[in-house]
Design an enzyme around this catalytic site. Structure first.
Site, short mmCIF file in Angstrom:
data_model
loop_
_atom_site.label_atom_id
_atom_site.label_comp_id
_atom_site.label_asym_id
_atom_site.label_seq_id
_atom_site.Cartn_x
_atom_site.Cartn_y
_atom_site.Cartn_z
N ASP A 237 0.85 -1.36 0.08
CA ASP A 237 0.05 0.14 -0.04
C ASP A 237 0.92 1.18 0.03
O ASP A 237 1.91 1.17 0.94
CB ASP A 237 -0.82 -0.12 1.27
N GLU A 299 1.36 -0.48 -5.19
CA GLU A 299 0.35 0.33 -5.50
C GLU A 299 1.20 1.44 -6.06
O GLU A 299 1.67 2.49 -5.28
CB GLU A 299 -0.34 0.65 -4.22
C1 GLC Z 1 -4.02 3.54 -0.53
C2 GLC Z 1 -5.17 2.40 -0.21
C3 GLC Z 1 -6.38 3.52 0.14
C4 GLC Z 1 -5.89 4.30 1.66
C5 GLC Z 1 -4.56 4.89 1.50
C6 GLC Z 1 -3.86 5.30 2.75
O1 GLC Z 1 -3.97 4.36 -1.48
O2 GLC Z 1 -5.47 2.09 -1.56
O3 GLC Z 1 -7.44 2.88 0.16
O4 GLC Z 1 -6.82 5.03 1.72
O5 GLC Z 1 -3.53 3.91 0.80
O6 GLC Z 1 -3.52 4.13 3.39
#
Ligand code: GLC
Length: 581
Positions: A237, A299
């Protein structure tokens, strides 16, 4: 470029579109490409299905999905043909950011079940040939984490330096101009020790200090805990946000305001700092020390293909196996030239590594709404599915994408659950719209729950848009997905062939071949991106294709089974997939 938030306001329409497609020539398919002993690692061709556990299946009547619900639906997932599921966070959490604020990394939130349920899920998934990938939030914790509680307790606490603490510029003035992705300053003043702490997201999500080796050690221990349990890897993440500028310099202010009304900043001092690659290399070593090809998925919202390549570790390929490619899936308009360019870049400029394409996730309005024109949405959804599943790529799918679930944003501020939507209202309505419960059938709560109210409301579309109805309809989007997934598994060219763009100056029709090196035959994929019929005259001799006919493998809108390659007429938004030789 940041796609996580700020994509508000896509019109929603549910127009019934007559769909006619057929899976032709099944008998003509070549032998299945069964992975043998020396086959490529499983993730190279994987379809990873993102499960948002809160919204997948509720077995307790709480109105919130749970682990046992995922177990119940494994048969569906196996039948669909996915290879792995990625679970968004199910760890104990105050749920301020719906699980992305973790207070204990080595346990399960009781809302979702127990560790025994999780172990059962791992075993049951294995029996269904499905791997389980955990979400790993390494950039920040919850403010309720014992680590942060210690850190904030005094300036001399041994964990003080696990987080990022600074003095302000003066009374009430934060250390610099950095902004939270969820609006406002990225700094919060803590009266206990009279310093400010940094949080890229909510104040309830303090960012960890990755310059402290103790943080890396603690987080890597967490990874080992889950790898030892047998998870297939991690979706990392917000991983480009692991490091911030050590000098804490202001970020450059850009023109305009963001959805929260804050000035736009060039976020180069809080994102994608080169130090992150050192950690990625160490983490890759760690997962590689486990058997079974454990995978790291990132991500990674990145601005260009060069940055994308860096996340693989460049020529060394010692970082992530699958940093997400957000450049294809988030073009956000049916522009044939743009898709051609981005898909081709992934094919030719990643040193041969496998791109991971993604159109849908829990942070963005669904592709149905981002690409739909309100009139031909179902046909356009088949185009999206086709791009995802017939290009040379590993793929991410998001629950409900396969049935055409629509974004259903809250109607009033009082209904909003997502903190980003509460802050951004009404300009930005947040991410609730793409997180609504999975639509399984036309019954109570769409088969998701038995609760009087579910945590987010069931979208009005559920009576027609659901798994049960679509399973029974051979022309449904669900069956289109299933056909594509099984073709991709059974036809070697689609499974491992190169992606070769053809008819490359066509502004309206996107066409490519999938071809195994040295093979005379190939698969032609053609998609009409417009609402007018288009006729294409293909010249494929250069690719070794000598026959002038294509035999349909999958086509829609009544196209014929055999087409003359010099004269292929595609109805509006039609897809044709055919064998050529
Ligand atoms: C990532 C997740 C998102 C979350 C953010 C903070 O982007 O996909 O849903 O709010 O991280 O952890």
């Amino acid at each position: 470029m940041r796609c996580r938030v700020g994509r508000a306001g896509f019109a929603i329409s549910l127009v019934a579109v007559a769909v006619v497609f057929t899976l032709a020539a099944r008998g003509q398919m070549q032998q299945p490409a069964r992975p043998g002993k020396n086959a490529a690692p499983w993730w190279q061709h994987a379809i990873v299905y993102e499960v948002y556990p809160r919204s997948f299946q509720d077995t307790t009547g709480s109105g919130i999905g749970d682990i046992n619900g995922i177990i119940e639906r494994l048969g569906y997932l196996q039948d669909l043909g996915v290879n792995a599921i990625w679970l968004t966070p199910i760890y104990p959490s105050p749920q301020k950011d719906f699980g992305y604020d973790i207070s204990n990394y080595e346990a399960i939130d009781p809302m979702f079940g127990t560790m025994a349920d999780f172990d059962h899920l791992l075993a049951a998934a294995k029996a269904h040939h499905i791997r389980v990938i955990m979400d790993m939030v390494m950039a920040h914790t919850s403010d309720q984490s014992p680590w942060f509680k210690e850190s904030r307790s005094s300036r001399t606490n041994p964990k003080r330096d696990w987080y990022i603490w600074r003095d302000g510029k003066g009374p009430g003035i934060p250390p610099n101009n950095w902004e939270s992705d969820f609006g406002g300053s990225a700094w919060t003043f803590d009266p206990i020790t009279k310093q400010w702490y940094y949080h890229k997201f909510l104040a309830a999500q303090p960012s960890l200090n990755w310059r402290n080796p103790a943080v890396e050690k603690a987080m890597f221990d967490v990874c080992r805990f889950w790898l030892n349990k047998g998870v297939a890897g991690f979706r990392l993440d917000a991983v480009p946000e692991l490091f911030v500028d050590p000098k804490f310099r202001d970020e450059q202010v850009l023109p305009g305001l963001n959805v929260y009304g804050d000035p736009n900043l060039n976020q180069d001092r809080t994102e994608n700092l080169p130090e992150v690659h050192v950690v990625m290399r160490a983490l890759r070593k760690l997962v590689d020390s486990y058997p079974g090809h454990r995978v790291l998925i990132g991500e990674t919202y990145l601005p260009n293909i060069q940055d994308q390549l860096a996340w693989y570790g460049g020529a060394r390929h010692d970082e992530l196996q699958l940093p997400m490619d957000m450049q294809v899936g988030f073009i956000n308009k049916l522009d044939a030239a743009a898709f051609r360019e981005k898909i081709n870049q992934a094919e030719t400029q990643l040193d041969g590594y496998m791109p991971l394409f993604v159109f849908d996730n829990h942070d963005n309005p669904r592709s149905w709404n981002r690409y739909g024109d309100g009139k031909h949405d179902a046909a356009i959804a088949r185009i999206i599915a086709t791009i995802l599943l017939t290009t040379r790529s590993a793929d991410l799918m998001y629950y409900g994408q396969e049935i055409g679930m629509v974004t259903t944003p809250p109607k009033t501020l009082a209904q909003v659950r997502d903190p980003a939507g509460i802050r951004g209202w009404p300009k930005y309505k947040g991410r609730d719209g793409e997180r609504t419960p999975m639509q399984w059938n036309s019954g109570k709560d769409a088969g998701f729950s038995t609760a009087a109210t579910t945590w987010l409301p069931i979208p009005a579309s559920y009576k027609e848009v659901n798994v049960q109805v679509e399973s029974a309809n051979p022309d449904s989007l669900l069956n289109w997905y299933k056909h594509l997934i099984s073709m991709r598994r059974e036809i070697p060219a689609l499974y491992r062939g190169r992606n070769i763009m053809v008819d490359t100056s066509d502004p309206d029709v996107l066409s490519y071949l999938r071809q195994e090196p040295g093979q005379a035959s190939a698969v032609l994929v053609a998609m009409n991106f417009t609402q007018q019929a288009h006729t294409v005259a293909y010249q494929l001799q250069k690719e070794g294709i000598t026959s002038s006919v294509a035999t349909a493998l999958l086509e829609d809108q009544g196209m014929s089974k055999t087409v003359d390659l010099h004269h292929v007429t595609l109805p509006p938004f039609a897809v044709f997939i055919g064998k050529v030789q």
